[in-house]
Design a protein around this motif. Structure first.
Motif, PDB file in Angstrom:
ATOM      1  N   GLU B 258       0.859  -1.178   0.000  1.00  0.00           N
ATOM      2  CA  GLU B 258       0.000   0.000   0.000  1.00  0.00           C
ATOM      3  C   GLU B 258       0.896   1.229   0.000  1.00  0.00           C
ATOM      4  OE1 GLU B 258      -2.958  -0.198   3.021  1.00  0.00           O
ATOM      5  OE2 GLU B 258      -4.255   1.199   1.923  1.00  0.00           O
ATOM      6  N   ARG B 259       0.675   2.064  -1.006  1.00  0.00           N
ATOM      7  CA  ARG B 259       1.545   3.243  -1.147  1.00  0.00           C
ATOM      8  C   ARG B 259       0.935   4.471  -0.471  1.00  0.00           C
ATOM      9  NH1 ARG B 259       4.528   1.488  -6.297  1.00  0.00           N
ATOM     10  NH2 ARG B 259       3.319  -0.326  -6.906  1.00  0.00           N
ATOM     11  N   SER B 260       1.611   5.600  -0.614  1.00  0.00           N
ATOM     12  CA  SER B 260       1.093   6.890  -0.130  1.00  0.00           C
ATOM     13  C   SER B 260       0.725   6.850   1.344  1.00  0.00           C
ATOM     14  CB  SER B 260      -0.123   7.328  -0.949  1.00  0.00           C
ATOM     15  OG  SER B 260       0.214   7.449  -2.301  1.00  0.00           O
ATOM     16  N   GLN B 261       1.594   6.285   2.138  1.00  0.00           N
ATOM     17  CA  GLN B 261       1.354   6.226   3.578  1.00  0.00           C
ATOM     18  C   GLN B 261       2.164   7.316   4.275  1.00  0.00           C
ATOM     19  OE1 GLN B 261      -0.822   3.642   5.036  1.00  0.00           O
ATOM     20  NE2 GLN B 261      -1.312   3.962   2.868  1.00  0.00           N
ATOM     21  N   ALA B 262       1.650   7.742   5.392  1.00  0.00           N
ATOM     22  CA  ALA B 262       2.365   8.741   6.187  1.00  0.00           C
ATOM     23  C   ALA B 262       2.352   8.294   7.645  1.00  0.00           C
ATOM     24  CB  ALA B 262       1.703  10.105   6.040  1.00  0.00           C
ATOM     25  N   GLY B 339       5.781   9.930   2.406  1.00  0.00           N
ATOM     26  CA  GLY B 339       6.649   9.188   1.481  1.00  0.00           C
ATOM     27  C   GLY B 339       6.925   7.768   1.914  1.00  0.00           C
ATOM     28  N   LEU B 340       5.995   7.180   2.655  1.00  0.00           N
ATOM     29  CA  LEU B 340       6.168   5.799   3.101  1.00  0.00           C
ATOM     30  C   LEU B 340       5.245   4.860   2.330  1.00  0.00           C
ATOM     31  CD1 LEU B 340       6.205   6.353   6.986  1.00  0.00           C
ATOM     32  CD2 LEU B 340       8.174   6.057   5.431  1.00  0.00           C
ATOM     33  N   GLU B 387       8.734   4.737   0.381  1.00  0.00           N
ATOM     34  CA  GLU B 387       7.889   4.405  -0.767  1.00  0.00           C
ATOM     35  C   GLU B 387       8.735   4.029  -1.991  1.00  0.00           C
ATOM     36  OE1 GLU B 387       4.762   7.193  -1.369  1.00  0.00           O
ATOM     37  OE2 GLU B 387       3.705   5.878  -2.748  1.00  0.00           O
ATOM     38  N   THR B 388       9.895   4.634  -2.092  1.00  0.00           N
ATOM     39  CA  THR B 388      10.761   4.344  -3.255  1.00  0.00           C
ATOM     40  C   THR B 388      11.279   2.910  -3.227  1.00  0.00           C
ATOM     41  OG1 THR B 388      12.589   5.243  -1.968  1.00  0.00           O
ATOM     42  CG2 THR B 388      11.558   6.717  -3.573  1.00  0.00           C
ATOM     43  N   ALA B 393      11.094  -4.236  -2.143  1.00  0.00           N
ATOM     44  CA  ALA B 393      10.755  -4.967  -0.922  1.00  0.00           C
ATOM     45  C   ALA B 393       9.779  -6.097  -1.226  1.00  0.00           C
ATOM     46  CB  ALA B 393      10.160  -4.003   0.105  1.00  0.00           C
ATOM     47  N   ALA B 394       8.767  -5.795  -2.050  1.00  0.00           N
ATOM     48  CA  ALA B 394       7.773  -6.816  -2.392  1.00  0.00           C
ATOM     49  C   ALA B 394       8.438  -7.988  -3.109  1.00  0.00           C
ATOM     50  CB  ALA B 394       6.683  -6.201  -3.265  1.00  0.00           C
ATOM     51  N   ARG B 395       9.350  -7.677  -4.042  1.00  0.00           N
ATOM     52  CA  ARG B 395      10.025  -8.756  -4.798  1.00  0.00           C
ATOM     53  C   ARG B 395      10.905  -9.604  -3.878  1.00  0.00           C
ATOM     54  NH1 ARG B 395       9.581  -4.812  -9.274  1.00  0.00           N
ATOM     55  NH2 ARG B 395      11.282  -3.587  -8.390  1.00  0.00           N
ATOM     56  N   VAL B 396      11.598  -8.943  -2.965  1.00  0.00           N
ATOM     57  CA  VAL B 396      12.480  -9.658  -2.027  1.00  0.00           C
ATOM     58  C   VAL B 396      11.671 -10.621  -1.153  1.00  0.00           C
ATOM     59  CG1 VAL B 396      13.839  -9.308   0.085  1.00  0.00           C
ATOM     60  CG2 VAL B 396      14.330  -7.951  -1.977  1.00  0.00           C
TER      61      VAL B 396
END
Lengths: 409, 409
Positions: B258-262, B339-340, B387-388, B393-396
């Motif tokens: 899940e992107r766009s976390q703060a 940006g998390l 976030e970058t 991370a998902a692939r790892v």
């Protein structure tokens, strides 16, 4: 404080701007201290667009599903109008046909209003809300959706006015009332301040397409006084009401015309009971609306039956009558004539005034206009003339009865 | 003969051609001897268009009227689909939410299904009809129209399947199942043949937007087994079902991101009962959804509370927390970080396998990806990363748990 039921047709709510305009009109009435219930149709064009989609999916869309589809159109217009009103600070709510308690019977796409249970509407009125009701729709006892067919929103408005015992029902339309004749044909036609239910019915069935007959019949049955007026201005319209004695002083209320008429005549059949029924039965089975019916006996004792109908129905009428013809007599003949029009003069004053027909026929004769069939009721004289002569005929009759002049009370 | 409930979303019925395509799929199922109930959404784009019209009339359209307006969209799509089916010779009927007996409570635009009275649907099934039900809508006990909010049509389908005791409920969508991870991020992500309700819930709440949590919760509560599959092909999808013992053999079912976390962190406040409640209460009052919550005590005995939320909510969260902060302590500090992104690994096998977190953190560390907050449940480990770094991370994590490989039974 008066309770006013208004009906706005599809063209009155045909765009967001027009919806805003209708909202302003309703707000004005409300601000003047009235309670308002507005019955609205689908936004102009929506119904045709939906039918177009359905027929692309199925050449013969099932009527049950057409009702579900088309009733969504009013559901949108009521929500949008209530939304606009709330934006103007008016406490307004929408009500679908079902929520307005409109119970129907009959068949899909042409439901009949069987009953109204206005308890939800009454509750909203008690809360001083403006109510926007979906026209043209109701549900059966088992909850299936019906639309009410042509003129269905007028019918909804009159039924709602009856159920709520409204002080006035206004049918807002693109004409601003009922005229002594179509103003496009007779330049000095005059807007009538009032007309009786029966006259309105005769005018409607004679081609004055302001309203469908069944809405007027419904109003007459439940004693709903309604006004036909314009949604574009605030001019007084025409009040359609119970007749009262002063109305009889006017011999002719108006003249209406209907074009594209055709005549079918069956000759040389024996004058025997049941023959007319056979002929009319065949036309009814073919779902052909017959208008004027004239029968008489020729000098040789054989019967002669004539009917008028819309020209579009002529081909189907011939096909439907051919088998009946042979069963009536070997000599029976079928004649047809297209290119006709019908002129009707209407007025409850005819009941107490004699010589109306003579005056009318004389005037038409003097103008060199030939009369075909003649049919009369207690308050109407209808004649057929060549379609090319119908506008002249209307002007002549309008003139001879001085319909452009306000009657002296 | 199986009774199958299917749900088609707005894009599946987004044009007349697509409606024909859905009709063909339903006809095929019917021809194979199944009974079919299809729940459909409004045609794609219609809902947005209607909302656009309403907001042009009123910046803040009343929710009651939005429900009346928007529910017309499904009323159109069900009628059109039933019309198309009848054109193909399938005996199909439509049913609005009300006709389907869907009774709601809660508020306008986010109604909750309270009860279903499927007597009309059952009667149609007894007559061997295919039924097309309007998703996303119902009515209150008093007959007011409710829409069900996001994912409402899924909810309708699962509720109808429960009420009719369907053999299978299929949620047809534009993805063809639930994957071990988003295939756009992890190329060798694998479609799962099955997943338990709880895993699906954790995946949904962790950003896998196949379905809204409440539909899965409803299915779990009523034991409705459903399949998430594609409306564009006939590939088997993912079965969402009660967990069974064999499922526990798989340690990790999937990874969701899940992107766009703060992050918001409040530091230097006394560790006193009720302080957390004050903070979370202020965020709840501001209608901010808090996701991860991590609290601990620093070496000086002061408490430190951290939360994650969507970046869009960060400004409102700061505004809501400022007054609370001062009431907690004069020294209280508010830190924020945008940006998390969040990565969650989900699997009921975690309950019986140890070392999952260690393996995951080791793999991320080896890849040089720094972990921020950590939050766990019995069947989920969630971490925040920059976030970058989220795709890496998902692939790892996908790789270290060998999610691309079919588990050995």
């Amino acid at each position: 404080m008066a309770l006013i039921v208004q009906k706005y047709g599809g063209s009155s709510v045909g765009s967001l701007d027009r919806i805003r305009n209708v909202a302003s009109r309703i707000k004005k009435l409300r601000d003047e201290g009235n309670q308002v219930v507005a019955v609205v149709s689908a936004m102009g064009g929506v119904t045709d667009k939906l039918i177009g989609m359905a027929t692309q999916l199925n050449e013969n869309p099932p009527e049950r599903e057409l009702d579900v589809l088309l009733s969504s159109g009013e559901q949108q217009s009521i929500a949008l109008l209530a939304t606009a009103l709330q934006g103007m600070g008016v406490d307004a709510v929408s009500a679908t046909g079902r929520q307005a308690g409109i119970v129907t019977s009959g068949s899909h796409t042409r439901g009949r209003i069987e009953d109204i249970n206005p308890s939800l509407l009454q509750a909203y009125l008690d809360e001083q809300k403006v109510i926007i009701v979906a026209g043209f729709q109701g549900v059966t006892q088992t909850g299936l959706i019906h639309t009410l067919g042509r003129g269905g929103s007028d019918l909804t408005a009159i039924a709602v006015a009856a159920a709520l015992k409204a002080d006035l029902c206004q049918i807002l339309t693109d004409v601003d009332g009922v005229y002594t004749c179509d103003p496009r044909v007779v330049k000095n036609a005059r807007k009538l301040p009032e007309i009786s239910y029966d006259e309105m019915l005769e005018m409607a069935s004679s081609g004055s397409k302001v309203m469908q007959s069944r809405s007027v019949e419904f109003a007459k049955k439940y004693g709903v006084v309604f006004e036909v007026c314009s949604s574009l201005n605030n001019n007084p319209g025409t009040l359609v009401t119970e007749e009262h004695p002063a109305m009889e002083a006017v011999v002719i209320r108006g003249v209406s015309i209907e074009r594209s008429q055709a005549r079918v005549t069956i000759t040389d059949i024996p004058d025997r009971p049941g023959n007319s029924a056979k002929i009319l039965g065949a036309l009814a089975d073919a779902e052909i609306n017959v208008d004027m019916i004239v029968s008489n006996i020729a000098s040789d004792g054989m019967a002669r039956h004539s009917f008028t109908m819309h020209t579009n129905d002529l081909g189907r009428a011939q096909a439907a009558l051919q088998p009946v013809l042979n069963s009536l007599s070997a000599d029976a003949q079928l004649e047809t004539e297209a290119g006709l029009a019908k002129l009707s003069t209407v007025g409850i004053g005819m009941r107490s005034h004699s010589g109306v027909a003579a005056k009318m026929f004389q005037a038409l004769g003097d103008a060199g206009i030939n009369i075909g069939m003649i049919s009369t009721s207690e308050i109407k004289i209808a004649v057929t003339v060549d379609e090319t002569a119908i506008e002249d005929a209307a002007r002549v009759v309008h003139e001879v009865f001085e319909l452009d002049k306000k009657p002296v009370a």
